[in-house]
Design a protein around this motif. Structure first.
Motif, PDB file in Angstrom:
ATOM      1  N   HIS A   8       0.954  -1.230   0.067  1.00 43.83           N
ATOM      2  CA  HIS A   8      -0.065  -0.074  -0.101  1.00 43.83           C
ATOM      3  C   HIS A   8       0.942   1.105  -0.120  1.00 43.83           C
ATOM      4  O   HIS A   8       1.955   1.327   0.772  1.00 43.83           O
ATOM      5  CB  HIS A   8      -0.874  -0.032   1.155  1.00 43.83           C
ATOM      6  N   ARG A  10       0.951   5.624  -1.903  1.00 38.53           N
ATOM      7  CA  ARG A  10       0.086   6.269  -2.885  1.00 38.53           C
ATOM      8  C   ARG A  10       1.098   6.840  -3.919  1.00 38.53           C
ATOM      9  O   ARG A  10       2.173   6.546  -4.070  1.00 38.53           O
ATOM     10  CB  ARG A  10       0.116   7.859  -1.868  1.00 38.53           C
ATOM     11  N   PRO A  47      -4.316   6.557  -3.226  1.00 39.00           N
ATOM     12  CA  PRO A  47      -3.800   5.458  -2.683  1.00 39.00           C
ATOM     13  C   PRO A  47      -3.761   4.439  -3.814  1.00 39.00           C
ATOM     14  O   PRO A  47      -4.429   4.277  -4.647  1.00 39.00           O
ATOM     15  CB  PRO A  47      -5.095   4.962  -1.742  1.00 39.00           C
ATOM     16  N   THR A  77       1.041   7.752   6.332  1.00 35.64           N
ATOM     17  CA  THR A  77      -0.347   8.130   6.800  1.00 35.64           C
ATOM     18  C   THR A  77      -1.461   7.377   6.688  1.00 35.64           C
ATOM     19  O   THR A  77      -2.627   7.447   6.882  1.00 35.64           O
ATOM     20  CB  THR A  77      -0.675   9.529   6.098  1.00 35.64           C
ATOM     21  N   LEU A  78      -0.986   6.173   5.851  1.00 34.84           N
ATOM     22  CA  LEU A  78      -2.042   5.323   5.425  1.00 34.84           C
ATOM     23  C   LEU A  78      -2.450   4.315   6.729  1.00 34.84           C
ATOM     24  O   LEU A  78      -3.566   3.640   6.367  1.00 34.84           O
ATOM     25  CB  LEU A  78      -1.743   4.388   4.194  1.00 34.84           C
ATOM     26  N   GLN A  79      -1.670   4.140   7.531  1.00 38.92           N
ATOM     27  CA  GLN A  79      -2.086   3.492   8.885  1.00 38.92           C
ATOM     28  C   GLN A  79      -3.566   3.750   9.370  1.00 38.92           C
ATOM     29  O   GLN A  79      -4.228   3.059  10.038  1.00 38.92           O
ATOM     30  CB  GLN A  79      -0.936   3.317   9.808  1.00 38.92           C
ATOM     31  N   SER A  80      -4.041   5.021   9.245  1.00 41.41           N
ATOM     32  CA  SER A  80      -5.419   5.497   9.621  1.00 41.41           C
ATOM     33  C   SER A  80      -6.295   4.600   8.668  1.00 41.41           C
ATOM     34  O   SER A  80      -7.386   4.730   9.230  1.00 41.41           O
ATOM     35  CB  SER A  80      -5.467   6.924   9.300  1.00 41.41           C
ATOM     36  N   GLU A  81      -6.025   4.229   7.631  1.00 48.13           N
ATOM     37  CA  GLU A  81      -7.001   3.374   6.774  1.00 48.13           C
ATOM     38  C   GLU A  81      -6.804   2.107   7.462  1.00 48.13           C
ATOM     39  O   GLU A  81      -6.508   1.120   6.612  1.00 48.13           O
ATOM     40  CB  GLU A  81      -6.608   3.559   5.268  1.00 48.13           C
ATOM     41  N   THR A  82      -7.192   1.772   8.564  1.00 45.01           N
ATOM     42  CA  THR A  82      -6.940   0.577   9.359  1.00 45.01           C
ATOM     43  C   THR A  82      -7.669  -0.565   8.494  1.00 45.01           C
ATOM     44  O   THR A  82      -6.960  -1.577   8.392  1.00 45.01           O
ATOM     45  CB  THR A  82      -7.341   0.448  10.754  1.00 45.01           C
ATOM     46  N   GLU A  83      -8.885  -0.370   8.225  1.00 42.86           N
ATOM     47  CA  GLU A  83      -9.715  -1.408   7.854  1.00 42.86           C
ATOM     48  C   GLU A  83      -8.921  -2.009   6.433  1.00 42.86           C
ATOM     49  O   GLU A  83      -8.868  -3.136   6.167  1.00 42.86           O
ATOM     50  CB  GLU A  83     -11.043  -0.956   7.214  1.00 42.86           C
ATOM     51  N   MET A  84      -8.801  -1.015   5.598  1.00 37.32           N
ATOM     52  CA  MET A  84      -8.104  -1.008   4.376  1.00 37.32           C
ATOM     53  C   MET A  84      -6.807  -2.132   4.081  1.00 37.32           C
ATOM     54  O   MET A  84      -6.849  -2.822   3.688  1.00 37.32           O
ATOM     55  CB  MET A  84      -7.849   0.150   3.429  1.00 37.32           C
ATOM     56  N   THR A  87      -7.399  -5.693   5.509  1.00 44.19           N
ATOM     57  CA  THR A  87      -8.262  -6.436   4.901  1.00 44.19           C
ATOM     58  C   THR A  87      -7.610  -7.716   4.406  1.00 44.19           C
ATOM     59  O   THR A  87      -6.695  -7.473   3.818  1.00 44.19           O
ATOM     60  CB  THR A  87      -8.963  -5.835   3.761  1.00 44.19           C
TER      61      THR A  87
END
Lengths: 188, 393
Positions: A8, A10, A47, A77-84, A87
């Protein structure tokens, strides 16, 4: 043996390059590989994902990766998109973050999903080495250490096929540093 | 396995093969997902690795027009396109084959608009099926490379003199990296010597191509063209055999898995064949007698081979990555239905539509298709119309 990896990041951070370098490194060690970038409209900052499949058997399957063994999050900063980012990660799988410290939400989810969490401050490494936020080769170095799947030398050799001169040396140095600095995050 | 193991994506592998084929002329217009092929080739020409004329045309219609002209002068010619690009070439597709212009084209399979989609369907491959071009389908990056080299040899053979298309699934192969063995330049030259022109356009010895041809002779010429396409089959077999022996990589018009004792099977094209086999292997371990049939050669359609292979089958699921609106079945389904109709011993057929616009074909989809095939085999009843899979209802 079959290892599936999801990356993951950007747009513009070299997510696809990390996955490709990993595939090339694994190829150098005699593994069968499949590296697939995920394509949509190409926008800097949006992303982006990439996928790597590595096996000691012929890879015939051409479907997407839905239950990876390893997830690498290149962008801090993508760890805030925990669900994503979590998955489909398999139980016992590995999550590798570019972070000083994981977010609460990530730690909770990691416990719930029974996966292992690894952290490296690739932001700091990138700023020290490149003076710019290039996280992809450090995160590949971290991956190499955490999984033990392929040798660091193979990764560095794959980089030699891709980069040259000062850029190559810096990328190698950054990857090695992340290799040394990545640590398992002990869950509280 | 002859060659050197390297990692390339499908587009780059095709471009590499084209460079090694030492083409004389490339006329192409970039279109996703084939763009990398054209970019790489323009790089090869620009940096002197390939001594060819690169014609940066203003459209696909011009790309193929220029290719036809170049091929008729005796040049070895390559072009590449996808989706809308092929649609724009459509008029010239027929002219290329009818003038016996031996162009080789890579088609990065992509869905037709509308709505706009850059991902894989076989709409473009099927759109070319009636146009007199030989068509190959690559299942992986290695095959995309190998088939590109073989396509030149087949097309330029004096018994054939027909253009060829090498299909490779958009993104799934064009943009994905796999390991493949590439031959040394020397070995490619041995397998594929320079083209020997037949009746080239030459100011010193004028010839006429494409004159007016009305009801006095047109049908005879079409009949000859039909013969040429039919006869190309034996040359294709010969080239496959020669290449297999040369490289240690086996090429046949139809690839099969488990077909010898299979009760039910899937027939499929392109990169999904591997996914189908992946599932079939799993089901075999559970004792289910399943098989997979995939076509490396799509035109000329290997009909007699298929008849032999399907004799013991009870049910055959034909999977199409396209749709033929208002038709009694999608394209591969109709090919197979027509091939088997007069057979005394033949499987029950049903048609599956999958993967349009890049929708992923997952293992559970393939399992569903095999289950359905067993149901058809047991009940003897076939679905009234095609079944769409992987669709949100």
């Amino acid at each position: 043996m079959l290892i599936e990896v999801r990356w993951h990041g950007r747009g513009g951070q070299g997510v696809v390059t990390s996955s490709e370098l990993l595939a090339r490194a694994a190829l150098l060690e005699g593994f069968h590989v499949y590296h697939a970038p995920e394509f949509g409209p190409e926008r800097r900052g949006a992303p982006v994902r990439a996928y790597t499949r590595i096996s000691d058997e012929i890879i015939e399957q051409h479907f997407g990766i839905y239950e990876p063994d390893v997830v690498v999050v290149i962008d801090p900063t993508l760890q805030s998109e925990t669900e994503m980012i979590l998955t489909g990660l398999k139980e016992g799988g590995k999550l590798i973050l570019n972070a000083v410290k994981p977010l609460e939400s990530v730690v909770e989810k990691v416990k719930e999903k029974k996966v292992k969490l690894y952290v490296v401050d690739a932001y700091k490494i990138a700023m020290d080495v490149f003076g710019r936020p290039f996280y992809n080769t450090p995160m590949l170095g971290a991956f190499t250490k955490v999984t033990g799947l392929i040798k660091l030398e193979s990764v560095l050799k794959a980089m030699e096929e891709r980069f040259s001169g000062e850029i190559l040396e810096k990328n190698k140095f950054a990857a090695k540093r992340a290799y040394d600095e990545v640590e398992e995050y002990v869950l509280p | 396995m002859r060659g050197r193991l390297i990692g390339l994506n499908g587009d780059t592998a095709v471009a590499y093969a084209v460079k090694q084929a030492d083409v004389d002329v490339i006329a192409a217009y970039p279109i996703t997902p084939q763009t990398i092929i054209v970019e790489k080739l323009s790089e090869f020409v620009n940096n002197g690795e390939l001594n060819a004329a690169f014609v940066p045309v203003e459209s696909e219609h011009s790309a193929l027009s220029a290719s036809v002209g170049a091929a008729l002068t005796g040049a070895r010619v390559f072009t590449a396109t996808a989706s809308q690009g092929l649609a724009l070439m459509y008029e010239i597709l027929w002219i290329a084959s009818s003038l016996r212009a031996t162009v080789v084209m890579a088609l990065g399979n992509r869905a037709f608009s509308a709505p706009i989609n850059i991902h894989c369907s076989h709409d473009d491959a099927y759109a070319a099926r009636d146009t007199g071009w030989i068509e190959f389908f690559a299942e992986n990056v290695q095959e995309a490379y190998d088939l590109t080299l073989q396509a030149f040899k087949v097309s330029e053979d004096k018994q054939v003199l027909l253009p060829s298309i090498v299909n490779l699934d958009g993104f799934i192969l064009t943009h994905s990296l796999e390991g493949l063995y590439v031959l040394d330049d020397k070995d490619v030259r041995e397998f594929l010597p320079p083209k020997e022109p037949v009746y080239p356009v030459d100011p010193e010895h004028p010839v006429t191509y494409g004159p007016l041809d009305l009801y006095d002779y047109y049908i005879e010429h079409k009949r000859q063209q039909a013969e040429a396409m039919r006869n190309s089959y034996s040359t294709i077999l010969k080239v496959f055999e020669e290449y297999s022996e040369f490289t240690g990589r086996k090429y046949e018009p139809i690839k099969t898995y488990g077909i010898e004792d299979a009760e039910v099977a899937i027939a499929i094209l392109g990169s999904s064949a591997g996914t189908a086999r992946y599932v079939a292997r799993k089901l075999r371990k559970e004792g289910k007698k399943v098989g997979v049939i995939s076509f490396t050669l799509y035109r000329p359609f290997p009909a007699s081979e298929l008849r032999k292979l399907t004799r013991g089958l009870k049910a055959l699921a034909v999977m199409d990555r396209s749709y033929s609106f208002g038709s009694p079945g999608a394209q591969l389904f109709m090919d197979i239905a027509a091939t088997l109709f007069n057979e005394k011993e033949r499987p029950l057929l049903f048609n599956i539509i999958y993967g349009l616009g890049g929708r992923d074909l997952k293992p559970e989809h393939v399992e569903y298709v095999f289950d359905k095939a067993f149901e058809v085999a047991e009940t003897g009843e076939t679905p009234e119309s095609e079944i769409w899979i992987g669709v949100r209802e």
